[in-house]
Enzyme design. Structure first.
Site, mmCIF file in Angstrom:
data_model
loop_
_atom_site.group_PDB
_atom_site.id
_atom_site.type_symbol
_atom_site.label_atom_id
_atom_site.label_comp_id
_atom_site.label_asym_id
_atom_site.label_seq_id
_atom_site.Cartn_x
_atom_site.Cartn_y
_atom_site.Cartn_z
ATOM 1 N N HIS E 14 0.835 -1.210 0.000
ATOM 2 C CA HIS E 14 0.000 0.000 0.000
ATOM 3 C C HIS E 14 0.868 1.257 0.000
ATOM 4 O O HIS E 14 0.612 2.207 -0.738
ATOM 5 C CB HIS E 14 -0.890 0.048 1.254
ATOM 6 C CG HIS E 14 -1.913 -1.033 1.347
ATOM 7 N ND1 HIS E 14 -2.093 -1.789 2.487
ATOM 8 C CD2 HIS E 14 -2.823 -1.495 0.447
ATOM 9 C CE1 HIS E 14 -3.081 -2.651 2.287
ATOM 10 N NE2 HIS E 14 -3.526 -2.505 1.056
ATOM 11 N N LYS E 38 -16.829 -7.709 4.751
ATOM 12 C CA LYS E 38 -16.322 -8.707 5.699
ATOM 13 C C LYS E 38 -15.826 -7.964 6.941
ATOM 14 O O LYS E 38 -15.412 -6.813 6.851
ATOM 15 C CB LYS E 38 -15.204 -9.532 5.062
ATOM 16 C CG LYS E 38 -14.073 -8.711 4.472
ATOM 17 C CD LYS E 38 -13.052 -9.598 3.774
ATOM 18 C CE LYS E 38 -11.750 -8.839 3.551
ATOM 19 N NZ LYS E 38 -11.876 -7.579 2.820
ATOM 20 N N ARG E 87 -2.146 -6.291 -8.356
ATOM 21 C CA ARG E 87 -1.049 -7.216 -8.089
ATOM 22 C C ARG E 87 -1.080 -8.414 -9.018
ATOM 23 O O ARG E 87 -0.079 -8.809 -9.580
ATOM 24 C CB ARG E 87 -1.125 -7.729 -6.638
ATOM 25 C CG ARG E 87 -0.651 -6.744 -5.597
ATOM 26 C CD ARG E 87 -1.061 -7.237 -4.246
ATOM 27 N NE ARG E 87 -2.497 -7.569 -4.286
ATOM 28 C CZ ARG E 87 -3.170 -8.163 -3.318
ATOM 29 N NH1 ARG E 87 -2.544 -8.533 -2.210
ATOM 30 N NH2 ARG E 87 -4.447 -8.408 -3.428
ATOM 31 N N SER E 126 -2.934 -7.588 3.047
ATOM 32 C CA SER E 126 -3.232 -7.383 4.468
ATOM 33 C C SER E 126 -3.633 -8.683 5.146
ATOM 34 O O SER E 126 -3.198 -8.977 6.263
ATOM 35 C CB SER E 126 -4.371 -6.371 4.621
ATOM 36 O OG SER E 126 -3.942 -5.086 4.227
#
Lengths: 155, 155, 155, 155, 155, 155
Positions: E14, E38, E87, E126
Site C-alpha cells: 500500500h 467482511k 497485483r 493485508s
C-alpha cells in the site's frame, strides 16, 4: 519432503499427489493443519483418520497433525522441500502468493515444489466433494473407498 | 534432474531456477533445445556458450544441447524429474498442457516439478530481454554479467 | 501524459482511452510505433493519418510517430506518466510484464497508468477488426467513421 | 447447429465435442475453415478427409469446407447456434472476444454456445499433437484411430 | 487524487502505491473504509492510526475515514481520479468489475487509474500479513516499521 | 432446457441470459435454489417473486424453486441441457469445475451449455448490485424495473 493441507476430507486428487510425491523421496511427511482460517467440516481427529485410511498402502509416508505456520512446521521437521498441487489458474495465483511469502519465512532455502494435478482430478476439491456428499450426491471415485465408508459411518 | 529450454538467451530468471534446482539434487542436467517451433535469435552454439558462462560456478550442473522431444531426451538421460519455472498465469496454462502431454509420453513416471520464479524475475523473459537489448535498452541485472558481455561481443 | 501504440488501425477502443486520458492532463501525446516486432498491416504513414482523423476534435492531443524503446521515447518527451489500456486478463499479464520492465528502464520514476477499457469495447482489437474487415465483415461502430472511410479508400 | 474449426488435424477433443453436440440437435454441420490467419500444416483437402474419417459413425453430422467469415457462413447455412469448445482460461478469453464480435456480426440473433472439453482432453490441441507427431512421439489416443493411420500414410 | 481501502493493516505494498501516487498529484487523499462487507481485524481507529504512522513523511497526503460508497465519497471530495493497485490476475478481475460499476455511479467522469504493484510486493496482502503475524511469523519488511511496532503494542 | 441460480436478486445480466436461452428451446425452466452454501440476502419467496416479475413477458419460461443438487433437479425435470452464463475468467474456472462434477453426476448425458454474458452486463453480479443498493447507490438499469420497485418496497 513435506505435503500439508486440511484434508477436509482427503480426496483422490490429494492421494494422487501423495503417491507421486512419495516416489520422489525417501520419506514423505503428510501434515494435517489443525488451525484453519475457515472452520473445518470434520474435526482434525477425523481428518487425520481418513488420511491414514487413504495412505495405508504407502510404506514411506508418515502422517501427523500440526499447528502454527507451515513454514515453522517445515523448519521443525527439517525438510528440504514442501510439495503443493496445482489444479487451475485460481490455485496458481494463491499458491504463487504463498510460495513467495514462505520463501521469505523459510530463510534457510526450503523450496516449494509444485505438481500439476492429473486431468481426471482437476475438478475435485474437498469443499465440492463435501457439498455434493451432504446433498446426497454420489462421490464414489472422488475419495478413496475406505474414506467414503468412514464419511458414511459418521454422517 | 533435468531443466530444459531454448535459453535464447539465458536470463537471471533461468539462472535463479538453475541454482535453486541444483540444490535439490546430485546432478542437474541443463539441456538446450536445438529444434524450436519458432526461429531462435541466437544459434544453438551461442545459446549453449552463454548458458555455460552463466553456470560456470555450479559444480553439479551439466550442460548440453539436444534435439527431438523433451520426453525422449528425459528418457535417454534416465532422469526421475524434469523441472520447469512458473512466472505468471500465461506460463501456468501452457505448462499445465505440456505437463499433461508429457505425463502421457513419459509412461515410466517421470515427473514434472515446478518452481515459482522469484518476484524479482517475474517479468523477465528471453524475448523481452532480447527486444530491449536490440533496441538499445539497458539489460544489466536481467542477464548474468558474462552473458551480457558475450551478447555485446557478437552484436 | 503519453499514450503509445501501433494503431493498426486505431479503433473506437483506442479513441475512448485517448478521450478519457486527455481529460486527465494538459497535453496528451499519442505516439505511433514505427518499428514493430510483428509486421504491420498498414504502413506507419497510414496509421498516423488514421489516428489524426480520429482525434481531430481533441484540442490537447498531439500525434507523431517514433522509433526505438517506449522508455526512451517517454524520457525524450519528458512525460511524467505513460497511459495504457486494459481489456482482459490476457492484456493484464502482458502489461504487468511491460510495466515492470519499463519501471527499470525509466529510472527517473515515470509511471505507467492503466485505464480499463469500457465494456462496449472490451472485445475490440486492431487485429480482430482488421481480420473481419479483410474478410468483408461490417466494422462500423468499431473504428471511428473517418477511419473506416480511409480504410475503404485504400483497400 | 454449426461447429467450425481448422481441424489441423482433428483430435479426440474435437470428436468428443462433435459427438456431444450431435446429441443436442437434429443436424450438426461441421465446417472446415479454408482461409486461416496462420498457415495450416495440412491442406484443406486432407483436413476435410481426416474429419470425415473421424465422424463416419455419426448419422446426423454433415461436413464441408468454407471460406470467409464464420458469421457469414452461419447465416448462409441458416443455423440457430454455433457451438464452441472451451478447454482453459486461454481459450476462454479468446472465445469471449470472438463471441462478442460475432454477436455484432450475426445481427439476427445466432447464439454462440460453449461446451467444456472433457478433462481427459483438456491438454489436447491440434498444434501440440502435430508437434509431438512430427518429432516422432506417440499420439495414439489423442487423435481418432483412422486419422492417425491417415497422418502416417501422408507423412 | 483519491486512494481508498480498508488498510487492515496498511502494508508496504500500500505504502509503495501511496508514495508513487503522491508524486503524480498535488494532493492525495487516502480514505479508510469504515463499513466493510467482511469484518475487519482492526477497528477503524487503529487502521487510521497505522495509516498515519506510515505516511507521516509524505507532505501532500491527507488521511481520513469514510462510510458509504466509494463513488459517493469521491464525489464529495471532488476528485478527478481514484487510484487502485493491481497485483495479480485475481485483483484484475475484481477491479475490472468495480471500475465498470463505479464508472456508472460516478456519472461525472471520475476516472479509475491503476498502478501495478512493484514485484517485491506482488505477494503481500493485508490478510496474509495478518495471518502470518497472528501465527507468530516474522512480517518485518512487509509492513512499515512503525506499523509493526503498533501491531505488537496492541496484540 | 434448465437455468438455475440463487437470483439474489435477479439482475439484467440474468434476464439477458434467460431471454437468449428461451429463444433456443421450447420450454425454459428457471429454478431458484433454496439451499445456499452462503446465506442469501433475500428469502427464497422474495427471490422467486422478483424472478417472476422479471420474466412475466416471456411465454415459454416456467419458474419454481428447488432444493438439493442441481444434478438431481435436472434429472427430475428430465431436461437435455442446463444453461449457464460466463462473465469473466473467475466465472470460467468455477463453472469448469462444476461442469465436470455435474457431468459425473448426470450420468445420462445431460449437457452444460454456456452463454457469454453481453459486454454491457459483464460487471453486473447480484452481490455487487446488492452492496451498492444497500449503501444507497443507484442500481437502475442493472436490475429489471419491476424488480427495483420490489427491492425498494421491502427495504
Amino acid at each position: 519432503m513435506l505435503y500439508a493441507g486440511s484434508f477436509d476430507p482427503i480426496t483422490n486428487g490429494h492421494l494422487d499427489l501423495i503417491e507421486r510425491s512419495a516416489r520422489l523421496c525417501d520419506l514423505l511427511i503428510v501434515g494435517v493443519t489443525e488451525n484453519l482460517s475457515k472452520s473445518a467440516r470434520y474435526p482434525v481427529a477425523d481428518r487425520l483418520r481418513m488420511l491414514r485410511l487413504a495412505v495405508a498402502h504407502l510404506a514411506n509416508v508418515e502422517t501427523e497433525s500440526f499447528t502454527g505456520l507451515l513454514a515453522d512446521y517445515a523448519k521443525r521437521r527439517n525438510v528440504e522441500a514442501v510439495v503443493r498441487g496445482l489444479r487451475a489458474t485460481m490455485d496458481f495465483e494463491y499458491e504463487l502468493q504463498m510460495a513467495h511469502m514462505n520463501a521469505r519465512l523459510y530463510e534457510n532455502g526450503i523450496e516449494t515444489l509444485f505438481l500439476m494435478s492429473s486431468p481426471a482430478y482437476s475438478f475435485v476439491s474437498s469443499s465440492l466433494v463435501s457439498e455434493v456428499f451432504t446433498l446426497g450426491g454420489d462421490v464414489e471415485g472422488l475419495v478413496p473407498g475406505p474414506v467414503l465408508e468412514y464419511m458414511k459411518s459418521i454422517r
